[in-house]
Design an enzyme around this catalytic site. Structure first.
Site, PDB file in Angstrom:
ATOM      1  N   LYS A   1      -1.290  14.626  -9.919  1.00  0.00           N
ATOM      2  CA  LYS A   1      -0.170  14.485 -10.808  1.00  0.00           C
ATOM      3  C   LYS A   1       0.570  15.228 -11.213  1.00  0.00           C
ATOM      4  O   LYS A   1       1.885  15.521 -11.622  1.00  0.00           O
ATOM      5  CB  LYS A   1      -1.484  14.177 -12.120  1.00  0.00           C
ATOM      6  CG  LYS A   1      -2.212  12.937 -11.197  1.00  0.00           C
ATOM      7  CD  LYS A   1      -0.953  11.930 -11.446  1.00  0.00           C
ATOM      8  CE  LYS A   1      -1.301  10.122 -11.841  1.00  0.00           C
ATOM      9  NZ  LYS A   1      -0.510   9.089 -11.028  1.00  0.00           N
TER      10      LYS A   1
ATOM     11  N   THR B   1      -6.628   1.919 -20.387  1.00  0.00           N
ATOM     12  CA  THR B   1      -6.703   0.977 -19.045  1.00  0.00           C
ATOM     13  C   THR B   1      -8.061   0.658 -18.263  1.00  0.00           C
ATOM     14  O   THR B   1      -8.822   1.407 -18.324  1.00  0.00           O
ATOM     15  CB  THR B   1      -5.916   1.111 -18.391  1.00  0.00           C
ATOM     16  OG1 THR B   1      -6.189   3.294 -17.506  1.00  0.00           O
ATOM     17  CG2 THR B   1      -4.327   2.353 -19.202  1.00  0.00           C
TER      18      THR B   1
ATOM     19  N   ASP C   1       0.846  -0.989   0.107  1.00  0.00           N
ATOM     20  CA  ASP C   1      -0.370   0.248   0.137  1.00  0.00           C
ATOM     21  C   ASP C   1       0.916   1.048   0.207  1.00  0.00           C
ATOM     22  O   ASP C   1       2.043   1.439   0.533  1.00  0.00           O
ATOM     23  CB  ASP C   1      -1.006  -0.072   1.107  1.00  0.00           C
ATOM     24  CG  ASP C   1      -2.088   1.602   1.224  1.00  0.00           C
ATOM     25  OD1 ASP C   1      -1.723   2.120   1.106  1.00  0.00           O
ATOM     26  OD2 ASP C   1      -2.919   1.266   2.170  1.00  0.00           O
TER      27      ASP C   1
ATOM     28  N   TYR D   1      -7.367  14.943  -8.604  1.00  0.00           N
ATOM     29  CA  TYR D   1      -6.345  14.110  -9.572  1.00  0.00           C
ATOM     30  C   TYR D   1      -5.889  14.959 -10.293  1.00  0.00           C
ATOM     31  O   TYR D   1      -4.321  14.563 -10.310  1.00  0.00           O
ATOM     32  CB  TYR D   1      -7.031  12.859 -10.814  1.00  0.00           C
ATOM     33  CG  TYR D   1      -6.299  12.568 -11.178  1.00  0.00           C
ATOM     34  CD1 TYR D   1      -6.242  11.167 -11.390  1.00  0.00           C
ATOM     35  CD2 TYR D   1      -6.411  12.697 -12.891  1.00  0.00           C
ATOM     36  CE1 TYR D   1      -4.950  10.470 -11.888  1.00  0.00           C
ATOM     37  CE2 TYR D   1      -5.681  11.683 -13.288  1.00  0.00           C
ATOM     38  CZ  TYR D   1      -5.211  11.085 -13.472  1.00  0.00           C
ATOM     39  OH  TYR D   1      -4.361  10.301 -13.596  1.00  0.00           O
TER      40      TYR D   1
END
Length: 267
Positions: A161, A194, A59, A157
């Site tokens: 990033k 993906t 993790d 997100y």
């Protein structure tokens, strides 16, 4: 055999980009440690023999687990040559509410950042300790096109990033300053099909195909990418062929960041 004799650790390797990177690295001669918070299926395990790979539960948000992995790698291999910080989440699966700047929830924001930003920072931290005694080492951080542009519906997100993008440069410069033989680079995938996309795509086959076609329409190369597009980029950055490459951002996005006419849609 571009990675012959090298030991590589890949996070988030149970599926998608991480799994494909593991495949390509093993084919190139590396001993690959596939790590993930998920368990690895028997099918995936059967792809790799014990002479070329092993499987690790990790993790990336848990520093004690990073410490344990570091000790295990040091004891078994004496160090690490390659780390691919690939583990990442959009937050949509665990927090199915809105993720825009006005309506996001703090638990969702923190969850995304704990995996995408803090997980990468911890990976770099423990990789440096394992790599600084090696002849040549490489850290490859999987960021995203979303780290370079605003994403209104996925604010956490995008921000996480962007953190990966910047931290990769800090790590690259730090290692150079210290005289460590460690390079650090970031890859920015664009629309790569993906499992991460599944929560955002319709389940009905025709609607799903239409959604994928709509995404591809905004890409200059007119198609979504596949996992090999990113895996081969990671293979280059991990190899000694990239020995003079550090602190870069490699876009794997079909031309999206070269310029686009796409505009935010009005709600």
């Amino acid at each position: 055999m571009r990675l012959a004799g090298k030991v590589a650790l890949i996070t988030g390797a149970a599926q998608g980009i991480g799994l494909q990177i593991a495949r390509r690295f093993a084919e190139a001669g590396a001993f690959v440690l596939l790590s993930d918070i998920q368990s690895f299926s028997a099918v995936i395990r059967s792809e790799f023999n014990s002479a070329q790979a092993d499987f690790v539960t990790l993790d990336v948000t848990d520093e004690t687990q990073w410490q344990a992995v570091k000790e295990d790698i040091a004891n078994r291999f004496g160090g690490l040559d390659i780390l691919v910080n690939n583990a990442g989440v959009t937050g949509f699966s665990d927090f199915p509410e809105r993720h825009d700047p006005e309506h996001f929830t703090l638990p969702a924001w923190r969850h995304v950042h704990s995996v995408n930003s803090e997980g990468v920072a911890l990976g770099c931290k423990y990789a440096i300790a394992l790599m600084k005694g090696r002849k040549a080492a490489s850290i490859v951080n999987i960021s995203s096109r979303s780290g370079l542009v605003g994403i209104p519906a996925a604010a956490a997100y995008a921000a996480s990033k962007a953190a990966v993008r910047n931290h990769s440069k800090s790590v690259a410069l730090y290692c150079a300053e210290q005289g460590y033989p460690i390079r650090c680079n970031a890859i920015h995938p664009g629309a790569i099909l993906t499992p991460m996309w599944e929560p955002m795509l319709p389940q009905e086959p025709k609607a799903r195909a239409a959604a994928i076609a709509a995404i591809a329409k905004d890409v200059p190369l007119a198609t979504m990418g596949d996992v090999d597009d990113v895996a081969y980029a990671a293979l280059y950055l991990a190899s000694d062929e990239a020995k003079y490459v550090t602190g870069i951002e490699l876009n794997v996005d079909g031309g999206l960041l070269a310029g686009t006419a796409a505009r935010p849609q009005q709600q």
